[in-house]
Design a protein around this motif. Structure first.
Motif, short mmCIF file in Angstrom:
data_model
loop_
_atom_site.label_atom_id
_atom_site.label_comp_id
_atom_site.label_asym_id
_atom_site.label_seq_id
_atom_site.Cartn_x
_atom_site.Cartn_y
_atom_site.Cartn_z
N LEU A 1 -2.31 4.27 6.29
CA LEU A 1 -1.04 3.59 6.56
C LEU A 1 0.13 4.56 6.45
N ASN A 2 1.11 4.36 7.31
CA ASN A 2 2.28 5.23 7.32
C ASN A 2 3.54 4.38 7.33
N PRO B 1 4.80 -0.89 8.20
CA PRO B 1 5.25 -2.13 7.55
C PRO B 1 5.78 -3.14 8.56
N ALA C 1 0.84 -1.18 0.00
CA ALA C 1 0.00 0.00 0.00
C ALA C 1 0.88 1.24 0.00
N GLN C 2 0.39 2.30 -0.60
CA GLN C 2 1.08 3.57 -0.55
C GLN C 2 0.82 4.27 0.78
N PRO C 3 1.71 5.16 1.20
CA PRO C 3 1.42 5.93 2.41
C PRO C 3 0.07 6.63 2.31
N VAL D 1 4.50 -0.77 3.11
CA VAL D 1 4.04 0.58 2.81
C VAL D 1 5.17 1.29 2.09
#
Length: 118
Positions: A88-89, A93, A12-14, A116
């Motif tokens: 998500l940040n 991860p 996932a991207q930040p 991430v």
């Protein structure tokens, strides 16, 4: 025969979202008799509790860093506990593990990777 099967991890991207699933099979009484938890383990760190859904039907998020972003919920009809991960940040991860507890037993899933990255 009891086992926990995890799915839904990946990249996932930040600021993005993922939903992790943990399906319990082979447990007498189904998932409703289990206290289910998600743990995370980042590289070089110990395994930490993320969230718990108790056999009494109560959801608790922990630690403080994920409160307000992650939500645990249960669907009894398919014996699955979910972890909805929003916003998500780069600290998120890790390998995420599903855990189940009964009065005299503890069970672990294989672990699923969450990455991430932009």
């Amino acid at each position: 025969q009891e086992q926990l099967v995890e799915s839904g991890g990946g990249l996932a991207q930040p600021g993005g979202s993922l939903r992790l699933s943990c399906t319990a099979s082979g447990f007498t009484g189904g998932i409703s008799v289990l206290t289910m938890s998600w743990y995370s383990q980042a590289p070089g760190l110990k395994r930490e509790l993320v969230a718990t859904y108790t056999k009494f039907g109560h959801a608790v998020n922990s630690p403080r860093s994920v409160q307000g972003r992650f939500t645990i919920y249960r669907e009894n009809d398919n014996n699955t506990v979910y972890l909805q991960m929003n916003n998500l940040n780069p600290e998120d991860p890790a390998v995420y593990y599903c855990n189940a507890n009964k009065a005299d037993s503890t069970y672990w899933g294989q672990g699923i990777q969450v990455t991430v990255s932009s």
